[in-house]
Design an enzyme around this catalytic site. Structure first.
Site, short mmCIF file in Angstrom:
data_model
loop_
_atom_site.label_atom_id
_atom_site.label_comp_id
_atom_site.label_asym_id
_atom_site.label_seq_id
_atom_site.Cartn_x
_atom_site.Cartn_y
_atom_site.Cartn_z
N CYS A 1 4.63 0.81 -6.57
CA CYS A 1 3.29 1.13 -7.04
C CYS A 1 2.54 1.98 -6.01
O CYS A 1 1.79 2.88 -6.37
CB CYS A 1 2.46 -0.14 -7.27
SG CYS A 1 3.36 -1.49 -7.99
N ASP A 2 2.71 1.69 -4.72
CA ASP A 2 1.82 2.26 -3.70
C ASP A 2 2.50 3.18 -2.70
O ASP A 2 1.82 3.89 -1.95
CB ASP A 2 1.15 1.12 -2.91
CG ASP A 2 0.37 0.19 -3.83
OD1 ASP A 2 -0.15 0.68 -4.84
OD2 ASP A 2 0.29 -1.01 -3.53
N CYS B 1 3.88 -3.98 -3.31
CA CYS B 1 4.67 -3.22 -4.25
C CYS B 1 4.86 -1.78 -3.77
O CYS B 1 3.95 -0.97 -3.90
CB CYS B 1 3.98 -3.25 -5.62
SG CYS B 1 4.84 -2.28 -6.86
#
Ligand code: NAP
Length: 296
Positions: A121-122, A118
């Protein structure tokens, strides 16, 4: 959430069991540009929050937790949610799909040490800043992740096992026109390096046409190679295809009367936010008609 909205407006008092990722995979995307009604696009998390609020406004109840087991042998059906039993006359399964993994041991061992599924997300993590990054895949997700990562990485290598992208034309053109994205065609990742260092330092690649191997230095590997439907708990009870997608009969009904299905767990063809929402609406209407016919 659309199924809950329609079921709530039909006074069916729906209970939404959120699963491990409330709001689903859409909450991990950046801007959703193709959901009608949002000409400027809308953040995926914001879209799902709004859908939940809309369903709640009409009485849908939200319960966090995952379904561990189901008993569809008699009605009311039984669901075990974090050890507790929930009973319901009907069920709409809208469990979506999860990220597919490459299946490499090194991928597994370096997850969260540079391997991720992701970018949203990261991607902004310090370990990826101004570093070369690898995205694996050739679909819309891979293109989207690669474009997003150009904000953070020094460059992004898009590793795809063929020499044409599967992505929609608009996404493919955008990705390939980005000067920070370099496609690596006809190649698969055979190993993520470096287990000894305990972090990602590169990937070992194999060119599937020439069988030659090479190493590409990078600090992050973003795997975006599609999805697996979240249908394991229904295996052996509901009809599924060989990849685990539930096969609906007559609209959204399944082979078990009273159990309906909507969204990506039953759709390997369209897999769009708007088609999932449409199927959620259809499933709630099918439930309403099913209950009305049964109670006649
Ligand atoms: P996808 O369309 O199924 O693409 C998966 C990609 O990964 C394909 O290019 C596939 O290669 C490759 N792949 C699969 N297994 C692999 C393996 N073991 N090793 C290496 N490569 C592998 O999945 P997706 O990109 O996640 O998209 C899913 C759906 O969501 C699509 O309908 C897409 O349109 C939609 N989506 C839309 C947007 C948007 O419009 N903004 C964004 C994200 C997703 P092959 O091409 O060789 O099969």
């Amino acid at each position: 959430m659309t199924a809950a909205l329609y079921a709530a407006r039909a006074n069916l008092r729906p209970l939404v069991i959120t699963g491990r990722q409330p709001g689903g995979l859409l909450t991990t995307t950046t801007v959703v540009e193709n959901y009608p009604g949002f000409p400027e696009g809308i953040d995926g998390h914001e879209l799902m929050t709004r859908m939940q609020k809309q369903a709640e406004r009409f009485g849908a109840r939200i319960r966090s937790g995952s379904v561990e087991a189901v008993d569809l042998s008699s009605q009311p059906f039984g669901l075990t949610v974090e050890g507790e039993e929930v009973r319901s006359e009907t069920i709409i399964i809208a469990t979506g799909a999860s990220h597919r993994h490459l299946g490499l041991k090194s991928e597994h061992l370096l997850e969260n040490k540079g391997v991720t599924y992701c970018a949203t997300c990261d991607g902004a993590l310090p370990l990826f800043r101004n570093q070369p990054l690898v995205v694996v895949g050739g679909g819309d997700s891979a293109c989207e992740e690669a474009m997003y990562l150009t904000r953070f990485g020094s460059m992004v290598h898009l590793v795809h096992r063929r020499d044409t992208l599967r992505a929609s034309i608009i996404m493919a053109e955008r990705a390939l026109a980005n000067p920070k994205i370099t496609p690596v065609w006809d190649s698969v990742v055979t190993e993520v390096l470096d287990l000894k260092a305990g972090k990602v330092t590169g990937v070992r690649l194999k060119n599937v046409k020439t069988n030659t191997e090479s190493v590409l230095d990078c600090s992050g590997v973003f795997v975006a190679i599609g999805h697996i439907p979240n249908t394991q708990i229904f295996k052996g009870v509901l009809d599924m295809d060989e990849n685990g997608y539930i096969i609906p009969k007559r609209g959204t009904a399944t082979n078990v009367p009273g159990v309906f299905v909507a969204g990506d767990c039953a759709d390997h063809v369209y897999r769009q936010a708007v088609t999932a929402a449409g199927l959620g609406c259809a499933a709630a209407i099918d439930v309403e008609r099913y209950l009305a016919a049964r109670n006649e």
